[in-house]
Design an enzyme around this catalytic site. Structure first.
Site: not given
Length: 624
Positions: A59-62, A80
């Protein structure tokens, strides 16, 4: 560059009968009540992009920690990342470097993990400065949100101490990082405010800031959130350049109330903001405006629809939006109260109309431009498919933002200029009834042309798009391409756009088109299993402006559609002021076409063709 230059007679497709806007223009959703949705691919890992920044796995985000290091000549981007799984959690910072924003080297291990007492539950979003803590060059400093209590959400009462600010410094160009003894140097929001959130630090300069007149080098720190039951906002601090751990609160940035929604051109500004970035943008004649870019949480959900056929994609996504706003600084006229907003609302727009979120930016000293990256998630996939493909989320392509200025504008295609709340229309004093229009310009970074180095290049010029289909040529064969097309659109045009085939027979396709009558741009995606994939259509308001030329003649601008596709990621820029990012989860790893089309409005008589493809350039096989 390689590949043939195509003649104007080739690659023309006109669709005589497109479906209406509630249905896919590729294939009926149902025939005689029987579903004809496409099967899922055997190998969803084919959806992994290759020229976007993405985590090694999981998972990755911002995007976070963006910036340029003059010592090494490298750009940095952090993000992230959950290095231990494909769901949100274990929030750490991944890290990648690039000499040109195109070719990236990504670290296989996180550079910061939730390992200190004050950030044991997460190393959240933050920023980068190409100095040490004392402001001296030669080092890199990141300032991040350190989290010690979860959950944190705008719908829950805020827990004091859950979020704080911390520092880490690298003396070796970003390879290793050391937390500082002052951490956390700011332990929470101003005590007199009841906030909905307080995070995502950004440091910026601000020419019209309240202290800038007397001290032009003043640094400002921006933290995102909201004041409970009052307004989403950002909290503004002054930051000492000689000590990046010294932040002093001076007031909230703006007060717009809850769920401000000026019109469909501007979106819903929600109740809490995330990753607010403030910047001053200037056009080529020296006119400047202050803008903020923010992620808005708590938007009012759209009404559900009972219509048959794919519904709007956002109806099945989180109720959030990626927006921008032009603000007017109150400067020294601001009230002395720290509860009084530093700026007022001017005009606003939507930064991306698709699944893009958590936009973050930096000022690039190499190009003197503001560069923006955002998070493109996997929320259109079911958890089953998302886990099966082995990754979740990626970072967008780099975007350059600026102040767009259009001179001597007479009108829009349909709407009155006064109703378009994403522009500042200033009446000219020439007596011609024209306006000077300002809005935010959003363009793909010009350095992305390096992706074309080994691509097959083709061009089309002056193709009349009429109601008679003609022979087509295949300019695409891969799922990694770029198309830059300009259309001259007549008053009788009902629809004009581009069709991308995912199967050679055209049963699976993605269609990008503009409807001049409703001033709406749409992307219709191929139909796959409805339970596993959100294939609803993307939609955005868009118009074309008519200006007076030097001879006093009315001339409408051309429609420009500039699109990038990377395996499953589609980013579409329209006239450098409207953008849609979306995911195309098709069953094939090939594309065919593009097919350019136009459709006339049967109720309007016009000797001119519905549209002319003025110029189209196609690059197939993008990559490094």
């Amino acid at each position: 560059m390689s590949g043939p230059v195509m003649t104007a007679e080739l690659d023309t497709l006109v669709l005589k009968h497109l479906h209406n806007s509630e249905q896919s223009p590729c294939k009926d959703r149902k025939v005689n009540g029987v579903s004809h949705e496409k099967k899922l691919p055997q190998n969803p890992s084919q959806w992994r992009p290759s020229f976007h920044v993405i985590a090694p796995a999981g998972w990755m985000n911002d995007p976070s920690g963006l910036g340029y290091d003059p010592k090494t000549g490298l750009y940095h981007i952090c993000f992230q990342w959950n290095p231990h799984g494909n769901d949100w959690g274990n929030m750490s910072w991944g890290h990648a470097t690039s000499p040109d924003l195109v070719s990236w080297t990504t670290c296989t291990e996180p550079i910061l993990t939730p390992s200190a007492e004050y950030d044991r539950l997460g190393v959240f979003t933050g920023c980068l400065r190409a100095t040490d803590v004392a402001g001296q060059p030669g080092a890199l400093t990141v300032i991040y949100t350190s989290v010690r209590h979860l959950p944190i959400h705008y719908t829950l009462p805020y827990t004091l101490g859950s979020e704080s600010l911390s520092l880490a410094v690298s003396q070796d160009g970003g390879k290793t990082w050391e937390r500082q003894s002052c951490n956390p140097f700011l332990t929470g929001p101003p005590s007199h405010l009841n906030v909905t959130g307080w995070r995502d630090p950004v440091i910026t300069t601000w020419a019209e800031g309240p202290l800038s007149k007397h001290t032009p080098s003043t640094l400002y720190g921006i933290l995102s959130g909201g004041v409970s039951k009052k307004t989403p906002t950002a909290f503004v601090y002054t930051v000492q350049e000689s000590d990046l751990s010294r932040w002093d609160f001076i007031g909230p940035l703006v007060d717009v109330g809850l769920n401000l929604r000026p019109s469909r051109w501007s979106g819903d500004y929600g109740v809490n903001w995330e990753v607010v970035n403030l910047m001053t943008l200037t056009n080529d004649i020296g006119t400047s405006r202050d803008f903020i870019i923010m992620g808005a949480e708590g938007c009012v959900p759209l009404d559900s629809s009972t219509q048959d056929g794919p519904q709007q994609a956002r109806q099945r996504r989180e109720t959030r939006a990626q927006l921008w706003m032009c603000v007017k600084s109150k400067g020294e006229n601001k009230s002395t109260s720290k509860d009084s907003a530093l700026t007022s609302f001017a005009f606003s727009g939507i930064f991306d109309h698709g699944c893009y979120y958590a936009a973050n930016s930096f000022y690039d000293p190499q190009t003197s431009q503001h560069i923006v990256y955002g998070w493109i998630p996997e929320e259109d996939l079911s958890d089953f498919l998302r886990h099966r493909q082995g990754f979740s989320g990626l970072v967008s392509l780099p975007r350059v933002v600026g102040l767009m200025t259009l001179k001597d504008v007479k009108k829009a295609r349909i709407s009155h200029l006064s109703s378009i709340t994403s522009i500042d229309a200033i009446p000219n004093v020439t007596g011609t009834g024209t306006f000077t229009i300002h809005t935010m310009k959003i363009s793909p970074d010009s350095r992305l042309t390096r992706l074309r180095q080994n691509a097959r290049e083709s061009h089309l010029d002056g193709v009349v798009l009429s109601t008679s289909p003609s022979q087509t040529a295949t300019l695409l064969g891969t799922s990694k391409w770029e198309i830059d097309a300009k259309f001259s659109v007549s008053r009788s045009c009902a629809r004009v756009g581009i069709k991308i085939l995912h199967t050679s027979d055209g049963q699976d396709c993605t269609t990008l088109f503009w409807d001049p009558r409703s001033e709406t741009f749409e992307i219709h995606r191929p139909l796959i299993d409805d339970a596993e994939v959100n294939h609803g259509y993307e939609t955005a308001p868009h118009t074309l402006f008519t200006s007076l030329n030097e001879r006093g003649e009315e001339v409408e601008e051309t429609l420009r559609v500039h699109a990038f596709f990377d395996s499953s990621v589609l980013e579409v820029f329209v006239n450098d002021r409207m953008v849609i990012s979306t995911r195309i989860y098709h069953s094939s790893d090939q594309c065919f076409g593009p097919l350019f089309f136009a459709e006339s409005d049967a109720e309007l008589e016009d000797e001119k063709p519905a549209a002319v493809l003025v110029r189209a350039s196609v690059w197939d096989g993008l990559g490094i």
